[in-house]
Design an enzyme around this catalytic site. Structure first.
Site, PDB file in Angstrom:
ATOM      1  N   LYS A 208       0.913  -1.101  -0.006  1.00 24.92           N
ATOM      2  CA  LYS A 208      -0.196   0.095   0.095  1.00 24.92           C
ATOM      3  C   LYS A 208       0.765   1.366  -0.110  1.00 24.92           C
ATOM      4  CE  LYS A 208      -3.823   2.379   2.682  1.00 24.92           C
ATOM      5  NZ  LYS A 208      -4.514   2.432   3.827  1.00 24.92           N
ATOM      6  N   GLU A 214      10.342  -4.685   4.895  1.00 30.44           N
ATOM      7  CA  GLU A 214      10.467  -6.079   4.099  1.00 30.44           C
ATOM      8  C   GLU A 214      10.196  -5.985   2.843  1.00 30.44           C
ATOM      9  OE1 GLU A 214       8.815  -4.868   6.671  1.00 30.44           O
ATOM     10  OE2 GLU A 214       8.902  -6.246   8.657  1.00 30.44           O
ATOM     11  N   GLY A 269      -4.928  -2.086   4.883  1.00 31.44           N
ATOM     12  CA  GLY A 269      -4.100  -3.157   4.429  1.00 31.44           C
ATOM     13  C   GLY A 269      -4.533  -4.437   4.926  1.00 31.44           C
ATOM     14  N   ARG A 270      -5.335  -4.783   5.975  1.00 30.46           N
ATOM     15  CA  ARG A 270      -5.978  -5.702   6.333  1.00 30.46           C
ATOM     16  C   ARG A 270      -7.395  -6.131   5.739  1.00 30.46           C
ATOM     17  NH1 ARG A 270      -5.120  -2.752  10.304  1.00 30.46           N
ATOM     18  NH2 ARG A 270      -6.550  -1.828  11.797  1.00 30.46           N
ATOM     19  N   GLU A 355      -4.726  -6.758  14.515  1.00 24.32           N
ATOM     20  CA  GLU A 355      -4.385  -5.460  14.093  1.00 24.32           C
ATOM     21  C   GLU A 355      -5.668  -4.498  14.352  1.00 24.32           C
ATOM     22  OE1 GLU A 355      -2.468  -4.269  10.244  1.00 24.32           O
ATOM     23  OE2 GLU A 355      -0.767  -4.840  11.450  1.00 24.32           O
ATOM     24  N   HIS A 386      -5.577 -33.692  17.266  1.00 19.87           N
ATOM     25  CA  HIS A 386      -4.427 -34.438  17.694  1.00 19.87           C
ATOM     26  C   HIS A 386      -3.269 -33.615  18.225  1.00 19.87           C
ATOM     27  CE1 HIS A 386      -6.532 -37.979  15.940  1.00 19.87           C
ATOM     28  NE2 HIS A 386      -6.805 -37.362  14.978  1.00 19.87           N
ATOM     29  N   LYS A 507       9.206  -0.669  14.543  1.00 22.94           N
ATOM     30  CA  LYS A 507       9.887  -0.298  13.032  1.00 22.94           C
ATOM     31  C   LYS A 507      10.959   0.659  13.457  1.00 22.94           C
ATOM     32  CE  LYS A 507       5.750  -0.857  10.110  1.00 22.94           C
ATOM     33  NZ  LYS A 507       4.981  -0.048   9.361  1.00 22.94           N
TER      34      LYS A 507
HETATM   35  O1  F6P Z   1       2.240  -4.217   9.778  1.00 20.55           O
HETATM   36  C1  F6P Z   1       1.753  -2.945   9.538  1.00 20.55           C
HETATM   37  C2  F6P Z   1       1.196  -2.625   8.119  1.00 20.55           C
HETATM   38  O2  F6P Z   1       0.948  -1.373   7.909  1.00 20.55           O
HETATM   39  C3  F6P Z   1      -0.201  -3.576   8.051  1.00 20.55           C
HETATM   40  O3  F6P Z   1      -1.234  -2.820   8.395  1.00 20.55           O
HETATM   41  C4  F6P Z   1       0.051  -3.578   6.409  1.00 20.55           C
HETATM   42  O4  F6P Z   1      -0.899  -4.628   5.774  1.00 20.55           O
HETATM   43  C5  F6P Z   1       1.208  -4.096   6.387  1.00 20.55           C
HETATM   44  O5  F6P Z   1       2.152  -3.247   7.215  1.00 20.55           O
HETATM   45  C6  F6P Z   1       2.065  -3.886   4.982  1.00 20.55           C
HETATM   46  O6  F6P Z   1       1.938  -2.802   4.545  1.00 20.55           O
HETATM   47  P1  F6P Z   1       2.223  -2.309   3.135  1.00 20.55           P
HETATM   48  O7  F6P Z   1       1.107  -2.783   2.387  1.00 20.55           O
HETATM   49  O8  F6P Z   1       1.946  -0.676   3.219  1.00 20.55           O
HETATM   50  O9  F6P Z   1       3.603  -2.694   2.732  1.00 20.55           O
END
Ligand code: F6P
Length: 546
Positions: A208, A214, A269-270, A355, A386, A507
């Site tokens: 987003k 990452e 995002g979620r 979240e 199990h 972060k």
């Molecule tokens: O973990 C925080 C967060 O902002 C989530 O809400 C989101 O889904 C994720 O990081 C990834 O964010 P982006 O889509 O901006 O890379």
């Protein structure tokens, strides 16, 4: 919208009193006292059979919980969300994942602009691209067709795509291989690309913000990996596409904006798996089935928006979570799909729920004096039986469970696999609710010393959700069910379900620590003694300490 403290609401006081009267009544008795209990507490809507009779409730509980929802302003809050009001107050944003599945022609305004035509324009662009990849018309840099699709993203930009891919694998185009990279741990990228040829591989970089550490690290590694094999910057245009709200950053990365699929800041995002973030899903199952999934989402949206609370599936589900979380002090909810294709559904729900409801202050910043979001977890049945079910049956914790199962097997192996599966889900819910008494054990000849060990107290609540089959449409309904259950919970708790400030601090601290790990000399560490020692010890393990 409600602005009174939750504990001051009349329904809250009434529920507190009601809880003290009900808490010690076992489900055995509730069922014995009411021959109509099953019909009373089963709702059938949108092809879902939602049996919540095995909960520690009476009609009075439901009446009071519905009153709590009304006194909390749930109806007004639903209307505010659907009409594009900026209910994400801390980020001053509308919350309109429901617009992502609105049919053409519907009008939904954000800041005076109808967003539905933009949603459909992106869907059409996605469909065009997905068809090209599926048919082989989209060629890689060397002229070969794409065989592998690698989604790079994390959080909502990964969990939705990977969950939907796994859930709908039965409908996927099997000559395309889908892989997912999320973790900054290099193992994730290395394993996801193991054995792949760059000239047949398409990377979808989903973010987003297009700034997430990452994802950016993995995207840069992917570009290096691809260019090592393809040897020409021009290859990026054939092997990388982006899904983002941030055009500038996408272009800075080197992806042509013609290969970018956009969405908007009013999609959390979620809550984004049905936006362009679902591009890998659409490539996998095709635009038609993706549209079916959207119509499932939309059907549940309309049900949530219009059904009376007493028969409204997400409202009932959310209110039951509030009931156990705030009155029984239950800490968790287990989601137990009896459908192997839903193996990543609990993981997906962890971000969606936790979240959203992992908040300690109300919308106006006041510290809550009640419990908010429970921990969601789970695994598919029968595997979980199990493993951890022992604790649910005989442990000291109360764990409400959601069982999810389907009437039709997606693979009919010509024997009774599916009956065995379904017999187990029914048996588990029955055992949890009614247990096995010492008297029953003695009557069956159990040795007296073993009786306490073999006794099941029962009285452990669960919902059983049954549907015909796991289709794209049904997946949309199930996801929207949980989305709106979360909304219901958050409204009662008066929290902002759409921000996630709690992920920020880690972060920021990580960004500070990276140079300390990489410094050539002995860095001047100013953390606490534990963190300082961990950094030093890591450097010595890595062999870089001076
Ligand atoms: O973990 C925080 C967060 O902002 C989530 O809400 C989101 O889904 C994720 O990081 C990834 O964010 P982006 O889509 O901006 O890379």
């Amino acid at each position: 919208m409600a602005n009174s403290n939750l504990r001051n609401l009349p329904a809250w006081s009434a529920l507190t009193q009601h809880f003290s009267e009900l808490a010690n009544i076992p489900l055995r008795q509730l069922f014995a006292d009411d021959p109509q209990r099953n019909e009373r507490f089963t709702v059938q809507a949108l092809g879902l059979y939602f049996d919540y009779s095995k909960h520690r409730i009476t009609p009075e509980t439901v009446r009071l919980l519905v009153e709590l929802a009304e006194q909390s302003g749930l109806r007004q809050h639903i209307d505010a969300m659907f009409s594009g009001e900026k209910i994400n107050v801390t980020e001053k944003r509308a919350v309109l994942h429901t617009a992502l599945r609105a049919p053409k022609g519907k009008q939904i305004f954000v800041d005076g602009v109808d967003v539905v035509p933009d949603v459909h324009a992106v869907l059409e662009k996605m469909a065009g691209f997905a068809e090209q990849v599926r048919s082989g018309a989209w060629k890689g840099f060397t002229g070969k067709r794409i065989r592998n699709v690698v989604n790079i993203g994390i959080g909502g930009s990964d969990l939705g795509p990977v969950m939907a891919y796994e859930a709908l694998k039965n409908y996927s185009q099997r000559d395309l291989d889908f892989r997912f990279v999320s973790n900054v741990d290099g193992t994730d990228f290395a394993e996801a690309t193991h054995g792949l040829n760059a000239d047949e591989t398409l990377f979808i970089v989903c973010s987003k913000t297009f700034t997430t550490l990452e994802t950016m690290a993995n995207a840069h590694t992917a570009r290096k990996w691809a260019l090592q094999q393809l040897g020409d910057e021009a290859a990026v245009a054939r092997h990388f596409v982006a899904v983002s709200t941030n055009r500038v950053k996408v272009e800075e990365f080197g992806i042509d904006s013609a290969n970018m699929f956009g969405f908007w800041d009013w999609v959390g995002g979620r809550y984004s798996m049905d936006s362009a973030i679902g591009l890998s899903t659409m490539i996998s199952i095709g635009p038609e089935r993706f549209t079916e999934m959207l119509s499932g989402f939309h059907a549940m949206d309309e049900h949530f928006r219009t059904a009376p609370f007493e028969s409204n599936l997400p409202v009932l589900m959310g209110l039951l979570v509030v009931w156990y979380n705030c009155f029984f002090d239950a800490q968790t909810v287990a989601v137990l799909p009896y459908e192997q294709y839903l193996k990543r559904f609990p993981a997906y729900l962890q971000q969606l729920t936790m979240e959203s409801t992992g908040k300690q202050v109300t919308l106006d910043g006041t510290r809550v004096d009640y419990q908010t979001g429970p921990v969601y977890w789970g695994e598919p049945g029968t595997n979980g039986q199990h493993s951890f079910y022992q604790l649910i049956h005989q442990g000291t914790k109360l764990i409400p469970c959601d069982f999810i199962a389907f009437g039709e097997a997606l693979h009919n192996l010509g024997n009774n696999h599916h009956d065995l599966l379904l017999a187990n889900v029914f048996a588990q819910a029955e055992a949890l609710a009614f247990g096995r008494t010492p008297e029953e054990l003695r009557a069956a000849g159990t040795a007296e010393w073993l009786v306490p060990h073999r006794t099941f107290e029962g009285n452990r609540p669960s919902t059983t959700i049954l549907a015909k089959a796991l289709t794209p449409e049904m997946l949309g309904k199930l996801v929207a069910l949980y989305e709106h259950s979360v909304f219901t919970q958050g409204t009662i708790w008066q929290i902002d379900c759409f921000d996630q400030w709690g992920v920020e601090l880690g972060k920021v601290l990580a960004e500070k620590i990276v140079p300390e790990l990489e410094a050539a000399g002995e860095p001047d560490l100013k953390h606490d003694s534990s963190t300082n020692a961990l950094i030093r010890h890591y450097r010595s393990l890595r062999g870089t300490a001076k």
